[in-house]
Design a protein around this motif. Structure first.
Motif, PDB file in Angstrom:
ATOM      1  N   LEU A  72       5.651  -4.585 -19.103  1.00 28.73           N
ATOM      2  CA  LEU A  72       5.865  -4.640 -17.653  1.00 28.73           C
ATOM      3  C   LEU A  72       5.408  -5.983 -17.103  1.00 28.73           C
ATOM      4  O   LEU A  72       6.046  -6.569 -16.233  1.00 28.73           O
ATOM      5  CB  LEU A  72       5.108  -3.505 -16.953  1.00 28.73           C
ATOM      6  N   SER A 287      11.735  -1.872 -13.702  1.00 25.13           N
ATOM      7  CA  SER A 287      10.330  -1.677 -13.338  1.00 25.13           C
ATOM      8  C   SER A 287       9.664  -3.024 -13.099  1.00 25.13           C
ATOM      9  O   SER A 287       8.795  -3.143 -12.235  1.00 25.13           O
ATOM     10  CB  SER A 287       9.574  -0.952 -14.448  1.00 25.13           C
ATOM     11  N   PHE A 309       1.133   0.564 -12.725  1.00 31.43           N
ATOM     12  CA  PHE A 309       2.352   1.218 -13.206  1.00 31.43           C
ATOM     13  C   PHE A 309       2.133   1.824 -14.590  1.00 31.43           C
ATOM     14  O   PHE A 309       2.562   2.931 -14.867  1.00 31.43           O
ATOM     15  CB  PHE A 309       3.518   0.224 -13.239  1.00 31.43           C
ATOM     16  N   ASP A 313       2.531   5.694 -15.461  1.00 33.27           N
ATOM     17  CA  ASP A 313       3.516   6.114 -16.470  1.00 33.27           C
ATOM     18  C   ASP A 313       2.857   6.959 -17.554  1.00 33.27           C
ATOM     19  O   ASP A 313       3.385   7.985 -17.981  1.00 33.27           O
ATOM     20  CB  ASP A 313       4.174   4.890 -17.123  1.00 33.27           C
ATOM     21  N   VAL A 330       7.194   8.463 -10.187  1.00 33.30           N
ATOM     22  CA  VAL A 330       8.200   7.481  -9.775  1.00 33.30           C
ATOM     23  C   VAL A 330       8.166   7.302  -8.266  1.00 33.30           C
ATOM     24  O   VAL A 330       8.264   6.187  -7.745  1.00 33.30           O
ATOM     25  CB  VAL A 330       9.599   7.921 -10.231  1.00 33.30           C
ATOM     26  N   GLN A 333       5.232   5.196  -7.309  1.00 36.24           N
ATOM     27  CA  GLN A 333       5.480   3.778  -7.584  1.00 36.24           C
ATOM     28  C   GLN A 333       6.380   3.171  -6.515  1.00 36.24           C
ATOM     29  O   GLN A 333       6.091   2.097  -5.978  1.00 36.24           O
ATOM     30  CB  GLN A 333       6.103   3.618  -8.969  1.00 36.24           C
TER      31      GLN A 333
END
Lengths: 371, 427
Positions: A72, A287, A309, A313, A330, A333
């Protein structure tokens, strides 16, 4: 009196306080909004947040979060390079997928000693990512096509072409295997793990990510190229007047972004799966956009955003165990990104107004003294 | 004082180009359209006769093209409403996703027409979010749009878990199958009468028959509703006071403000209307083109819609042409994928035409590049017999790229597009 006013003007404590408060306010607002949404849907927000809270005290949770944060982070850096000059590279997704298959093709066709082999794979990944990013760059410079739309179209095109190449050329069919896989990379091309505790790993790519973060900082804020990049992004007309060629900046920023994007899939391909398979994690490019927005394009801010994140996750399956739909992650986020963007915009405006008021106050004071 | 009483700002602007058609002095717009349509049909007919790919202009392909053009066109119309008030709307895709979810939910619970209505409401929700971020808080339009594209699918997934997990046939990624349908209409006489003509596969005549049949056979009432919305939207934008004000804001919000136009309110209106159009497009996907909501159903149609808007030069007429083009490339891929390689031949012929124009204008470098591309297409046509499904699925995306690359030069977006606006800050 004059000196006093100058030193005071240099340190604007109020504005610093606003900068520090902004992320906290955003976090509070995002928590409130998500809680409201959960409450409306008949989920007890306290349950969800206490599950997340109890995950925070587990060592393995942080190992998993870091492992997820590494790609990420790379993805967000790729996006941020574009953002710094108002280029929106939505194509990180396609660029890293193209790079993954390229690396498998290159890596399986040569024999090299360990360190060299990994290096070659990394170079191949960057080259592939940059090459795929060349198309939108050239389309923008020579045909005026918005990079937002062209990169999105190229994402779909990459998906189709890769599916075709994988199925026709690379996939090895074996009896009883559910997920088709390409030929495996030789051990010399494997990236070792930094941490490995019963199935909880942190890839050695964390060093690559860290190096990228430093390189991003030096390149964008401490180099001549970075100055030109930010100048073109802030005021293209002024930059052009100062002799900065906007076309060249677009192409180089896009290629650079694509090269970094090429690395996004490497922790999976070189560190984990060691092959191109149908169960690779996709969507990291999208993402990455959210993480870059959340981290405000700052190399340190993106670390915090990627960890947030990554943590969410990796905590999602544990929410499911408490029969809370893991999809709430989700939503969290997305809401977090939106609120951060809005809150920072408000903070910027408040700071601007305060600075103006301050300036006009000291001007009034100076005029009063003069008269 | 109202804007209509004063000299209209729109008339002080350089005369807008007429979409992708180009300008031929002396011919009124409708005659140019006829010439282009007849010419395009003739070229398609030529390609069909040479390649033998009868799917190119068959009733099935044209009918599918019309259906598939609706979501793209509605997304593009959403783009027009937003950009005409100066707001870039990359979030159309996310708003469409909301439209697919709410549309399918409404159709499942209350019936298909209610579904369309609920889908529009879902899209409006996305539009409102975008308006709050960009109009009230002046967040960068693209950033807000990207955020909506993240939130939209997330919300759809979340709502599916809540609404459908307990239902049979439903899951986190799809809704249960519903029963009711929106009725189709077929123009009696024409459809069956022209069938024998289409089946002869004559040059041009059979193609016209195929196209007419495609446009008159089993056309969903929702498709007709979409056409009505498009016409109503052009009327609203170009023939009413609200439309004039809306477009004026997209060109110069501060001028509009100085004439007493409530800029912020109209900006909100434009962006919410934009979301409603995208929501209609999304609901059409999950109600008319499918009988369930499925994750990823939009497949980038919001973005293709945006490309269509650019292709159509920010005007509904050009938009409709673009939507039909993209719908056609999608329909061909779905209904007659064996005919897709014939598009290579079409591309080669088009390249030859462009190269001829370039030579006539003594632009030899451009002519040689275009001829080289044409030769590549010709080789592609001669060597490729059949495309794998994973490749022919790419047709609409490749067509989008090619069309944008060849058309986006002489277009004129609204002047104030993408710029922040704050009341009373004229400079």
């Amino acid at each position: 009196m004059k000196t006093a006013s100058i030193t005071r003007r240099n340190v604007n404590w109020g504005n610093i306080a606003i900068s520090l408060a902004a992320p906290l306010v955003a976090l509070l607002v995002a928590t409130g909004l998500t809680s409201a949404l959960m409450a409306i849907s008949g989920i007890d927000p306290a349950d969800a947040f206490s599950t997340l809270g109890s995950r925070m005290s587990e060592r393995t949770a942080w190992i998993d979060a870091t492992q997820r944060a590494v790609p990420l982070y790379i993805s967000a850096i790729a996006v941020a390079i574009g953002f710094k000059m108002n280029l929106f590279n939505i194509g990180v997704e396609g660029q890293y997928r193209v790079a993954m298959l390229t690396v498998v093709a290159v890596g399986t066709s040569v024999e090299l000693p360990p360190v060299l082999h990994v290096t070659l794979c990394i170079v191949a990944a960057m080259a592939a990512g940059a090459l795929w990013a060349t198309i939108p760059a050239l389309l923008k410079v020579y045909r005026g096509v918005s990079e937002v739309i062209s990169t999105i179209m190229l994402n779909y095109i990459a998906t189709g072409v890769l599916a075709f190449l994988f199925a026709e050329v690379f996939a090895i069919r074996e009896e009883g295997r559910l997920n088709p896989k390409s030929e495996e990379l030789p051990k010399s091309a494997w990236m070792p793990n930094l941490v490995s505790e019963n199935l909880h790993n942190i890839s050695g790519f964390i060093f690559v990510a860290a190096a990228l973060g430093v390189a991003y900082y030096v390149l964008v804020w401490k180099s001549r190229f970075g100055f030109r990049l930010r100048a073109s992004g802030t005021n293209p007309t002024a930059a052009r007047t100062a002799g900065i060629d906007p076309k060249r900046m677009v192409v180089s920023a896009m290629l650079l972004s694509g090269a970094v994007a090429g690395l996004v899939g490497m922790p999976q391909v070189l560190g984990d799966k060691h092959a191109y398979s149908s169960d690779l994690q996709l969507g990291l490019g999208f993402s990455g956009i959210a993480v870059a927005l959340l981290g405000r394009n700052s190399p340190v801010g993106i670390i915090a955003a990627a960890m947030t994140f990554g943590f969410l996750d990796s905590a999602a399956p544990f929410l499911d165990l408490e029969s809370i739909p893991k999809e709430i992650v989700v939503i969290m986020q997305g809401v977090l990104v939106l609120t951060v963007v809005v809150v920072y915009e408000i903070a910027r405006r408040v700071k601007e107004r305060r600075t103006q008021e301050r300036a006009s106050r000291s001007l009034d004071a100076a005029l009063a003294v003069a008269s | 004082m109202t804007l209509t009483a004063s000299p209209a700002p729109a008339e002080q602007l350089p005369p807008p180009a007429t979409g992708p058609v180009g300008r031929w002095p002396g011919l009124p717009a409708w005659q140019r359209t006829v010439v282009v349509v007849v010419g395009a049909l003739a070229v398609m007919s030529l390609v069909r006769v040479i390649s033998g790919a009868n799917g190119l202009t068959s009733q099935g392909t044209i009918g599918a093209a019309l259906r598939l053009a609706v979501p793209i066109g509605m997304a593009g119309l959403g783009g027009i409403f937003a950009e005409r008030v100066g707001i870039v709307n990359i979030g159309l895709e996310g708003m469409m996703v909301l439209g697919t979810w709410f549309g399918a939910y409404g159709a499942y619970e209350f019936g298909p027409w209610w579904g369309l209505l609920l889908g529009v409401a879902g899209g409006a929700l996305g539009g409102l979010l975008h308006a709050i971020a960009t109009v009230t808080f002046n967040v960068d339009h693209i950033i807000s749009g990207v955020a909506i594209n993240i939130v939209g699918p997330g919300l759809a997934r979340f709502l599916s878990v809540i609404a459908y997990d307990a239902e049979s046939g439903g899951s986190a990624t799809q809704s249960p199958r519903r029963s009711g349908e929106i009725a189709d209409i077929t123009v009696p006489g024409i459809s069956s009468g022209l069938k024998s003509l289409e089946d002869r596969h004559w040059f041009f005549v059979s193609d016209v028959a195929g196209v007419v049949r495609g446009l008159t056979t089993s056309v969903s009432l929702a498709t007709i509703a979409a056409a009505v919305i498009l016409v109503a939207a052009s009327f609203l934008l170009w023939r009413t006071r609200f439309g004039l004000r809306l477009r004026a804001i997209g060109e110069n919000p501060y001028s509009a403000e100085s004439l007493g136009v409530p800029v912020l309110r109209i900006k909100y209106g434009g962006v919410v209307l934009s979301g409603m159009c995208a929501g209609f497009g999304g609901a059409f996907l999950s109600i008319v083109l499918a009988s369930i909501y499925r994750e990823g159903q939009t497949g980038g149609k919001g973005f293709i819609g945006l490309a269509t808007m650019i292709f159509g030069n920010w005007r509904p007429g050009g938009l409709a042409a673009g939507a039909l083009l993209f719908g056609y490339s999608d329909g061909l891929q779905l209904r007659a994928s064996s005919a897709v390689p014939a598009l290579f031949l079409l591309a080669a012929i088009l390249c030859a035409l462009v190269a001829a124009v370039d030579v006539a204008r003594k632009r030899f470098v451009a002519a040689s590049i275009v001829s080289a591309a044409g030769a590549m297409f010709l080789i592609g046509y001669l060597t490729v017999d059949e495309l794998a499904d994973s490749l022919s699925y790419l047709t609409p995306y490749v067509v989008t790229l090619v069309v944008l690359a060849t058309s986006s030069q002489r277009l004129r977006p609204p002047a104030a597009e993408g710029q922040p606006y704050r009341r009373g800050e004229a400079h």
